[in-house]
Design a protein around this motif. Sequence first.
Motif, PDB file in Angstrom:
ATOM      1  N   GLN A   1      43.295  36.478  35.809  1.00  0.00           N
ATOM      2  CA  GLN A   1      43.037  37.811  36.005  1.00  0.00           C
ATOM      3  C   GLN A   1      43.018  38.779  34.589  1.00  0.00           C
ATOM      4  N   ILE A   2      42.226  39.298  34.311  1.00  0.00           N
ATOM      5  CA  ILE A   2      42.175  39.907  33.127  1.00  0.00           C
ATOM      6  C   ILE A   2      42.044  41.502  32.973  1.00  0.00           C
ATOM      7  N   LEU A   3      42.772  42.089  32.319  1.00  0.00           N
ATOM      8  CA  LEU A   3      42.776  43.532  32.027  1.00  0.00           C
ATOM      9  C   LEU A   3      42.499  44.010  30.701  1.00  0.00           C
TER      10      LEU A   3
ATOM     11  N   LYS B   1      48.676  44.594  39.449  1.00  0.00           N
ATOM     12  CA  LYS B   1      47.787  45.188  38.670  1.00  0.00           C
ATOM     13  C   LYS B   1      46.491  45.114  38.364  1.00  0.00           C
ATOM     14  N   SER B   2      45.777  43.911  39.131  1.00  0.00           N
ATOM     15  CA  SER B   2      44.469  43.635  39.223  1.00  0.00           C
ATOM     16  C   SER B   2      43.843  44.202  40.676  1.00  0.00           C
ATOM     17  N   ASN B   3      44.419  45.002  41.254  1.00  0.00           N
ATOM     18  CA  ASN B   3      43.997  45.714  42.567  1.00  0.00           C
ATOM     19  C   ASN B   3      43.579  44.486  43.466  1.00  0.00           C
ATOM     20  N   GLY B   4      44.595  43.669  43.454  1.00  0.00           N
ATOM     21  CA  GLY B   4      44.513  42.521  44.601  1.00  0.00           C
ATOM     22  C   GLY B   4      44.204  41.252  44.059  1.00  0.00           C
ATOM     23  N   GLY B   5      43.706  41.004  42.904  1.00  0.00           N
ATOM     24  CA  GLY B   5      42.950  39.883  42.459  1.00  0.00           C
ATOM     25  C   GLY B   5      44.339  38.704  42.726  1.00  0.00           C
TER      26      GLY B   5
ATOM     27  N   ARG C   1      53.231  36.724  39.271  1.00  0.00           N
ATOM     28  CA  ARG C   1      52.081  36.519  40.209  1.00  0.00           C
ATOM     29  C   ARG C   1      51.789  37.922  40.878  1.00  0.00           C
ATOM     30  N   GLN C   2      53.067  38.281  41.603  1.00  0.00           N
ATOM     31  CA  GLN C   2      52.973  39.486  42.319  1.00  0.00           C
ATOM     32  C   GLN C   2      52.604  40.857  41.502  1.00  0.00           C
ATOM     33  N   THR C   3      53.215  40.829  40.408  1.00  0.00           N
ATOM     34  CA  THR C   3      52.775  41.773  39.240  1.00  0.00           C
ATOM     35  C   THR C   3      51.432  41.974  39.007  1.00  0.00           C
TER      36      THR C   3
END
Length: 85
Positions: free
Chosen positions: A56-58, A47-51, A41-43
């Motif tokens: 969360q989708i990249l 990676k999602s700039n704070g989402g 969850r922290q990762t």
Amino acid sequence: MASVVIYTRQFCGYCTRAKKLLESKGVDFIEHDATYDPELRQTMIEKSNGGRTFPQILINDVPVGGCDDLHALDRAGRLDEMLAA
């Protein structure tokens, strides 16, 4: 085809909707279930700039947000071009 990563949690309707949209477009994606994994969850947050919400989708390592954001990209006609990149 683009690299797509989606961070999910169990019993999340938004996660299911986002995955169904990607599947309907024939997109292969990597799913990370962060339900019981605080480190993952922290990762996701990093990676999602704070989402912090799910999913969360990249796309190609660019954070696009969650389910509503993904559907908005699709309605605007921008999702297909991002996936083709």
